[in-house]
Design an enzyme around this catalytic site. Structure first.
Site, PDB file in Angstrom:
ATOM      1  CG  ASP A 293      -2.435  15.699  -1.749  1.00  0.00           C
ATOM      2  OD1 ASP A 293      -3.321  15.850  -2.586  1.00  0.00           O
ATOM      3  OD2 ASP A 293      -1.929  16.110  -0.902  1.00  0.00           O
TER       4      ASP A 293
ATOM      5  CD  GLU B 297      -2.721   1.161   2.567  1.00  0.00           C
ATOM      6  OE1 GLU B 297      -3.779   1.838   2.196  1.00  0.00           O
ATOM      7  OE2 GLU B 297      -2.594   0.708   3.401  1.00  0.00           O
TER       8      GLU B 297
ATOM      9  CG  ASP C 237       8.523  10.369  -2.176  1.00  0.00           C
ATOM     10  OD1 ASP C 237       8.393  10.122  -3.325  1.00  0.00           O
ATOM     11  OD2 ASP C 237       7.804  11.188  -1.674  1.00  0.00           O
TER      12      ASP C 237
ATOM     13  CE1 TYR D  90      -8.011  12.145   5.404  1.00  0.00           C
ATOM     14  CE2 TYR D  90      -6.331  10.536   4.466  1.00  0.00           C
ATOM     15  CZ  TYR D  90      -6.850  11.761   5.184  1.00  0.00           C
ATOM     16  OH  TYR D  90      -5.909  12.679   5.428  1.00  0.00           O
TER      17      TYR D  90
END
Length: 211
Positions: free
Chosen positions: A117, A43, A95, A192
């Site tokens: 995002d 993920e 990252d 979320y």
């Protein structure tokens, strides 16, 4: 996701062997990470870790990797791993652009992108996790039949991702335009997702493969 900086976060993460890497020293050593040789699902951007830890608990026959660049967020994921006593999950604090430093070509079976995002401004398009440079990374590490599973509440990002993936030569095996209306029993909600669903927001989901 950004949380208040915790100066002790890095030391806390380094104390646990669940956290594979903070500085790149374990890159390319996947075989040493897990006790069992099993399919690998990753993920990219795990947030608080509800999704991947629940998935790992339900599927001990799969090895999971959580990639999260924010140490302050990663400690939340680690806490859930320790609470559930999960043995089939490892954490990487780095990252997404560094994916190929950690995984060999064709080593991964599935990539999850959950509520990434959206970077809505056009000049920031290259930061979206479905931009072509990221798709190239996923293609490199995925097996021939490997999959990308993508979820978002952002209609614009979903439309962009469908177009970006199509242009990159991918095809879609499943598309959900209102996931929660379709009563998918296998769906595991992220933090979320629960928040957006409670507000009545539509959740978009798709599964895709490379030709």
């Amino acid at each position: 996701m950004r949380l208040r900086n915790k100066p002790w976060a890095e030391d806390y993460l380094r104390k646990h062997n669940t956290v594979v890497d903070l500085d790149g020293t374990h890159a390319g050593k996947m075989s040493e990470w897990f006790e069992k040789d099993q399919p690998i699902y990753i993920e990219v951007g795990s947030g608080m870790g509800q999704f991947i830890t629940e998935l790992a608990a339900q599927h001990p026959e799969v090895n999971f990797v959580s990639l999260e660049r924010d140490k302050n967020v990663m400690i939340r994921v680690l806490d859930k791993v320790l609470e559930k006593d999960l043995q089939n999950i490892k954490l990487i604090c780095n990252d997404a652009m560094e994916l190929t430093d950690y995984f060999k070509d064709g080593e991964v079976d599935r990539v999850y992108l959950n509520f990434s995002d959206p970077w809505p401004k056009k000049r920031h398009a290259k930061r979206r996790l479905t931009y072509h440079s990221f798709l190239a990374l996923y293609k490199a590490i995925l097996k021939d039949e490997g999959e990308i599973h993508f979820k978002t509440d952002n209609r614009g990002l979903f439309a962009y991702s469908l177009e970006s993936m199509s242009q990159f030569g991918m095809y879609f095996t499943k598309i959900n335009l209102n996931l929660h209306d379709e009563d998918d029993e296998d769906n595991i909600e992220t933090e979320y997702e629960l928040k957006f669903a409670d507000k009545g927001s539509r959740i978009y989901r798709m599964e895709a493969k490379f030709h």
